[in-house]
Scaffold this motif. Structure first.
Motif, mmCIF file in Angstrom:
data_model
loop_
_atom_site.group_PDB
_atom_site.id
_atom_site.type_symbol
_atom_site.label_atom_id
_atom_site.label_comp_id
_atom_site.label_asym_id
_atom_site.label_seq_id
_atom_site.Cartn_x
_atom_site.Cartn_y
_atom_site.Cartn_z
ATOM 1 N N GLY A 1 0.998 -1.231 0.082
ATOM 2 C CA GLY A 1 -0.095 -0.214 -0.268
ATOM 3 C C GLY A 1 0.789 0.924 -0.139
ATOM 4 O O GLY A 1 1.966 1.405 0.028
ATOM 5 N N THR B 1 -3.345 0.661 3.007
ATOM 6 C CA THR B 1 -3.579 -0.192 2.561
ATOM 7 C C THR B 1 -5.126 -0.805 1.750
ATOM 8 O O THR B 1 -4.882 -1.316 0.429
ATOM 9 C CB THR B 1 -3.664 -1.953 3.742
ATOM 10 O OG1 THR B 1 -4.917 -1.820 4.123
ATOM 11 C CG2 THR B 1 -2.458 -2.225 4.056
ATOM 12 N N ARG C 1 -1.203 1.459 -6.148
ATOM 13 C CA ARG C 1 -1.292 1.636 -5.233
ATOM 14 C C ARG C 1 -0.894 2.980 -5.691
ATOM 15 O O ARG C 1 -1.352 3.965 -5.072
ATOM 16 C CB ARG C 1 0.002 1.441 -4.349
ATOM 17 C CG ARG C 1 1.399 1.296 -5.168
ATOM 18 C CD ARG C 1 2.569 0.580 -3.928
ATOM 19 N NE ARG C 1 3.928 1.033 -4.061
ATOM 20 C CZ ARG C 1 4.273 -0.393 -5.296
ATOM 21 N NH1 ARG C 1 3.530 -1.383 -5.493
ATOM 22 N NH2 ARG C 1 6.174 -0.847 -5.426
#
Length: 383
Positions: free
Chosen positions: A118, A142, A154
């Motif tokens: 993340g 996350t 991400r």
């Protein structure tokens, strides 16, 4: 006499009034049309004709004319042949106004992509939405609104976190202690400081200028004063990847740093050339400026003027060579038209158009992971 009376009956009083009104309208419309030709020219009228024809003659009655207008204005600017002029659609114009005010809508976090699971939170803005919701530096985001942002996802996560002011976003966080929690942040407008600083070894004060938009000059003076209070005896001024900004902010920044003398020259299309002067008050410290190929406009003039006024060396790459100032004109459709309206030069009259700045120490960033340009700047100060 009888014949004359018959003729009079053909044109009663009311008819004369109607004829006079019609003639007046014809003459007025003719005058307006003539004035329009003088003001707009045939090309300008042709643009308006094109819009009216598309609006009332195009077979698809639900065609998106606003999109057509955006494309037409884009094309008009492209036809000017000036790489610095631009058209902004309504959404882009509002976003630009916000960024130039050094504001942004968000939750107040600085993140990195160093983690595969993340976004790693590096900094949290004081009193911002994220801090108020309990987000801490070291947390890993996350999930955003229940969607995983691990792996390649991400890189899209910051767009997912962004949104309109007053709306909410739900973040799932992995804490440094290994526990997971969920928080809700309400997006709001936050102030983005365009200048940052830190005191390095040997009394070198490092100042990073991200842009020259609203508040930049006052932020610069605050950061430089803070460094001097901490014992700084020299300054590195970093305008790498600085896109420029407002002339007024540039002049105020140069006035703060430099001794008495000319610091900026403006040559507008309309009006006379103006030379702006600095007063005698200045920052009397050795200075080095850092630039790169993405230093534009005010950033280039900033570096060039420091070298011209106090012989401050310049380290980095040849800059972009921008020498025109733009005004962004608001349009009735909500967009904005940015046009180059004046040329600018250093206080001594030197233009950077097409040539940019040739650094005293020309150096590109290497792949070592260290900032070799910054080290070169520090070396110059410590000689």
């Amino acid at each position: 006499m009888e014949e004359q009376q018959k003729k009079r009956r053909r044109f009663p009083g009311w008819a004369k009034i109607v004829i006079a009104v019609v003639l007046t309208l014809v003459l007025t419309l003719g005058a307006v049309a003539g004035a329009a030709v003088v003001v707009f020219g045939k090309d300008g009228i042709a643009l308006m004709q094109g819009y009216l024809l598309a609006k009332f003659s195009f077979v698809e009655t639900d065609a998106d004319l606003s999109k057509a207008v955006d494309s037409a204005l884009d094309g008009m600017v492209e036809g000017l042949g000036d790489r610095w002029s631009y058209y902004l659609d309504p959404e882009s114009y509002q976003n630009t106004l916000q960024s130039r005010a050094n504001n942004y809508v968000g939750i107040g976090v600085t993140v990195s992509y160093d983690r595969e699971d993340g976004l790693l939170v590096q900094e949290v803005t004081e009193e911002g939405p994220a801090q108020q919701a309990g987000v801490k530096a070291g947390d890993v985001i996350t999930h955003v609104d229940g969607t995983s942002v691990a792996g390649d996802a991400r890189y899209e996560a910051t767009d997912m976190i962004a949104g309109e002011e007053g709306t909410q976003v739900e973040l799932t966080l992995l804490g440094e202690d290994g526990t997971t929690r969920t928080v809700t942040c309400t997006r709001q407008t936050l102030k983005s400081d365009s200048v940052s600083s830190k005191l390095l070894d040997n009394g070198v004060g490092y100042v990073r200028l991200d842009n020259f938009y609203s508040g930049a000059a006052s932020s610069l003076s605050r950061e430089v004063q803070s460094l001097m209070d901490q014992g700084a005896t020299s300054l590195v001024l970093d305008v790498r990847s600085n896109p420029g900004g407002y002339v007024a902010e540039l002049i105020a920044a140069l006035d703060y740093l430099l001794p008495e003398g000319p610091v900026f020259t403006e040559r507008p299309r309309w009006g006379k050339e103006t030379v702006y002067e600095s007063d005698a008050s200045c920052v009397d410290l050795p200075m080095v400026v850092m630039v790169d190929a993405n230093s534009y406009s005010a950033a280039e003039l900033f570096a060039a003027q420091l070298r011209e006024s106090v012989q401050a060396p310049i380290v980095g790459e040849v800059t972009s060579g921008k020498g025109y100032a733009q005004l962004t004109f608001p349009l009735v459709n909500g967009g904005g038209l940015g046009l180059s309206v004046s040329a600018y030069c250093t206080g001594g009259g030197h233009s950077l158009i097409g040539e940019g700045i040739q650094p005293d120490v020309e150096l590109s960033l290497d792949d070592s992971g260290t900032d070799n340009q910054l080290q070169a700047a520090i070396d110059l100060l410590l000689k």
